[in-house]
Design an enzyme around this catalytic site. Structure first.
Site, short mmCIF file in Angstrom:
data_model
loop_
_atom_site.label_atom_id
_atom_site.label_comp_id
_atom_site.label_asym_id
_atom_site.label_seq_id
_atom_site.Cartn_x
_atom_site.Cartn_y
_atom_site.Cartn_z
N SER A 12 0.81 -1.22 0.00
CA SER A 12 0.00 0.00 0.00
C SER A 12 0.85 1.27 0.00
CB SER A 12 -0.92 0.03 1.22
OG SER A 12 -1.62 1.25 1.25
N LYS B 234 -13.42 -4.37 1.22
CA LYS B 234 -14.25 -3.21 0.87
C LYS B 234 -15.76 -3.49 0.95
CE LYS B 234 -11.06 -0.70 -2.10
NZ LYS B 234 -10.90 0.04 -3.35
N ASP C 260 -13.52 6.25 -4.13
CA ASP C 260 -12.89 5.78 -5.38
C ASP C 260 -13.54 6.44 -6.60
OD1 ASP C 260 -11.00 4.09 -4.24
OD2 ASP C 260 -12.38 2.39 -4.18
N ILE D 176 -7.19 2.95 -15.19
CA ILE D 176 -7.06 3.11 -13.73
C ILE D 176 -5.88 2.32 -13.18
CG2 ILE D 176 -9.54 3.59 -13.49
CD1 ILE D 176 -9.71 0.86 -12.01
#
Ligand code: ATR
Length: 291
Positions: A21, A72, A108, A232
């Site tokens: 991350s 998520k 997002d 993306i």
């Protein structure tokens, strides 16, 4: 890193795995540059510990967290409240702890849109859009683009059924928009059926610079000369699809922007402060370069 004191407010990111991350780098650079007494930490949370981890946010008075793969969707049932965009997308990537009340957000989609509009000037209203992919990330991008009321939004996906499910979901909310699922076979056979203004890759195709044999990237040379090609994927910074688009002179939009702006919107939710975009971008770029 700024000095951690007894008054430091704790933020973090949870995921499994977590070591890849870039969020800690990005957020800590931003916090430090604004002189805010916060610290942003990575937390490795395995799925079986998710419920306990969420509970601990209250116990430890952690101010907020970002949520990454694979939590998520699963995290939603443990939160006290979920905002509308996150409900529409069906996933949460940001949780804010307001005096013991946990509220979930999804930044997002808004992050993608902010990046697209600020970097390319694209206004989706009335435009024709092609989206490759129908997974979790696609959902955030599609939700955000549809909220701008394009004329059409067509989804191409390897697994046709997943594209069709998305179309059925969105057509109820946006009956006036031409929302269509296209199978990969049809796409390969017939090429692009419309003069698209924006083509977005929301799949992992192109990650690590490879294009898997079994799939095609967008046929960028079939797009009109004014079209924007957006990806993306941000590793590599310039994916093969973006390179192809650049080579033939199309306008391009890079994946790093979505990562940056989803983080910036989360930062604002956590701290209330205006995010220092350039500092966050530099931190991301240095993180990517040292990978
Ligand atoms: P994420 O949450 O990152 O979007 P995901 O939900 O697993 O991950 O979705 C991945 C997307 O990339 C899907 O659209 C997937 O296509 P399928 O629905 O057919 O699985 C697409 N994808 C991944 N690898 C692919 C490949 N090699 N060829 C074509 N599509 C691929």
């Amino acid at each position: 890193m700024s000095k951690v004191t007894g008054k430091s407010i704790i933020l973090g990111v949870i995921g499994d795995p977590i070591e890849h991350s870039l969020s800690p780098l990005m957020h800590n650079a931003a916090l430090e540059s604004l002189g805010l007494n916060y610290i942003y930490l990575p937390f490795h949370v395995k799925p079986e510990f998710l419920k306990g981890a969420v509970k601990s946010l209250k116990a430890l008075e952690i101010r907020g967290i970002n949520v990454t793969i694979p939590h998520k969707v699963a995290i939603m049932e443990y939160l006290d409240e979920i905002d509308e965009a996150a409900l529409d997308i069906g996933a949460v990537n940001t949780v804010v702890n307001d005096n013991g009340k946990l509220k979930g957000y999804n930044t997002d989609g808004a992050g993608y849109l902010k990046s697209l509009t600020s970097e390319t000037g694209f206004d989706a209203k009335g435009k024709n859009i092609l989206v490759l992919g129908a997974g979790g990330a696609s959902l955030a991008v599609i939700t955000a683009l549809l909220s701008e009321h394009p004329k059409s939004l067509h989804i191409v996906n390897r697994t046709f059924k997943k594209a069709k499910t998305l179309v059925n979901k969105f057509i109820i909310k946006y009956p006036d928009i031409d929302i269509l699922a296209i199978s990969l076979e049809e796409w390969i056979r017939e090429g692009l059926s419309m003069s698209y203004d924006l083509a977005v890759n929301t799949t992992s195709i192109g990650m690590k610079g490879e294009i898997p044999k079994m799939v095609l990237p967008f046929k960028v040379d079939q797009l009109p000369s004014h079209a924007i090609v957006s990806d993306i994927v941000y590793t590599p910074f310039e994916t093969p699809m973006l390179k192809e688009a650049n080579d033939i002179g199309l306008k391009t939009h890079y994946g790093l922007g979505m990562l940056l702006h989803q983080g910036a919107i989360s930062f604002k939710l956590f701290t209330g402060a205006t995010p220092p975009i350039e500092i966050m971008k530099d931190a991301l770029l240095s993180g990517l370069n040292s990978k």
